[in-house]
Design an enzyme around this catalytic site. Structure first.
Site, mmCIF file in Angstrom:
data_model
loop_
_atom_site.group_PDB
_atom_site.id
_atom_site.type_symbol
_atom_site.label_atom_id
_atom_site.label_comp_id
_atom_site.label_asym_id
_atom_site.label_seq_id
_atom_site.Cartn_x
_atom_site.Cartn_y
_atom_site.Cartn_z
ATOM 1 N N SER A 293 0.795 -1.222 0.000
ATOM 2 C CA SER A 293 0.000 0.000 0.000
ATOM 3 C C SER A 293 0.828 1.272 0.000
ATOM 4 O O SER A 293 0.318 2.331 -0.368
ATOM 5 C CB SER A 293 -0.935 0.004 1.218
ATOM 6 O OG SER A 293 -0.188 -0.063 2.421
ATOM 7 N N HIS B 205 -5.336 -4.421 -0.828
ATOM 8 C CA HIS B 205 -5.207 -3.521 -1.974
ATOM 9 C C HIS B 205 -5.076 -4.269 -3.295
ATOM 10 O O HIS B 205 -4.815 -3.654 -4.331
ATOM 11 C CB HIS B 205 -3.991 -2.615 -1.785
ATOM 12 C CG HIS B 205 -4.133 -1.643 -0.661
ATOM 13 N ND1 HIS B 205 -4.772 -0.430 -0.788
ATOM 14 C CD2 HIS B 205 -3.743 -1.717 0.638
ATOM 15 C CE1 HIS B 205 -4.755 0.213 0.359
ATOM 16 N NE2 HIS B 205 -4.145 -0.544 1.244
ATOM 17 N N LYS C 231 -12.699 -1.654 0.530
ATOM 18 C CA LYS C 231 -12.100 -0.950 -0.602
ATOM 19 C C LYS C 231 -12.852 -1.328 -1.880
ATOM 20 O O LYS C 231 -13.926 -0.820 -2.128
ATOM 21 C CB LYS C 231 -10.602 -1.236 -0.665
ATOM 22 C CG LYS C 231 -9.861 -0.653 0.550
ATOM 23 C CD LYS C 231 -8.393 -0.895 0.505
ATOM 24 C CE LYS C 231 -7.670 -0.137 1.612
ATOM 25 N NZ LYS C 231 -8.040 -0.607 2.973
#
Length: 264
Positions: free
Chosen positions: A48, A76, A108
């Site tokens: 990240s 991510h 996310k």
């Protein structure tokens, strides 16, 4: 941070190795493994802070050679890596079974809240019945489950979104490098840092960019070591090439303006 807290609460000994370096992980395991009954090697699918990727096959080989479990944090990576957004295994063309524990977040790509653990049935049954964080928690709220499931449905049905995201990130990476910015080891697959060094410089450049219409957050010490402060850009499928080009131009103008100010 959650992983670090979990390791501390477990009472396990934590041993760090150089960032994304499977050879460094190998050296630490070779030196320390015999002293401990169990070992867990933890990496990220898409880092990240730097936007780089691990060599999954190498890390899996190291884990197996030293009888360690391998855990990959996909927070991510899901929706970003691979041709259809299935994460690191798809990106590397590797068998997901190489990894013992897959973990990630619903907050996310999956547009929800909460997290998940995926693995073999034996692991999931063990966690379901013994992990305090699950046993003493409550079920996921139906709207959160529904939003995550719908996000997965869209991801599977519309892989063009992943392709556009990756194209946008590659474009931003190229333009940032052409403008003379240090983007580190970013793979250009969703996360691209612009490394500026000084925390003060990063904060000032972020403020100048915001005034010009670009919202990018500075990552400062102590989140990263002093000397590696950065602006962290997250690209999405919704960005247009024109917006990406304009953002890089604004960033370069803000940098050059700051340089002229210091020179005067």
């Amino acid at each position: 941070m959650i992983r670090v807290r979990g390791a501390r609460l477990s009472g396990a000994r934590r041993i760090a190795f150089a960032h994304n370096d499977w050879q460094a992980a190998e050296r630490e395991l070779a030196a320390q493994r015999r002293r401990h009954g169990r070992a867990l090697l933890v990496i990220e699918g898409h880092y990240s802070m730097d936007g780089d990727l691990p060599d999954l096959a190498r890390f899996a080989e190291v884990a197996r050679r030293h009888d360690a479990l391998l855990m990959v944090d996909e927070a991510h990576a899901i929706g970003v890596l691979g041709a259809t957004g299935r994460g690191l295994a798809e990106q590397c063309g590797a068998d997901p079974g190489l990894v013992d524990i897959w973990m990630g977040t619903l907050s996310k790509t999956l547009s929800s809240c909460g997290g998940y653990i995926a693995g073999r049935r034996e692991l999931i049954d063990l966690l379901r019945h013994t992990a305090p964080g699950f046993v003493y928690s409550v079920g996921l709220a139906p709207p959160l489950a529904a939003s995550a499931l719908e996000s997965l449905r869209i991801l599977h049905a519309e892989p063009w979104r992943v392709a556009r995201l990756q194209a946008n990130a590659a474009l931003f990476l190229r333009l940032a490098r052409e403008a003379g910015f240090d983007t580190g080891h970013s793979a250009g697959l969703g996360i691209v840092p612009v490394i500026l060094g000084s925390s003060v410089r990063a904060a000032r450049l972020a403020a100048a960019a915001f005034e010009a219409g670009v919202n990018v957050q500075p990552i400062l010490f102590p989140v990263v070591p002093e000397g590696s402060a950065r602006l962290r850009f997250f690209l999405s499928a919704e960005h247009s090439p024109a917006e990406i080009g304009q953002s890089c131009a604004i960033l370069a103008a803000a940098r050059d303006g700051a340089a002229l100010l210091r020179a005067s």
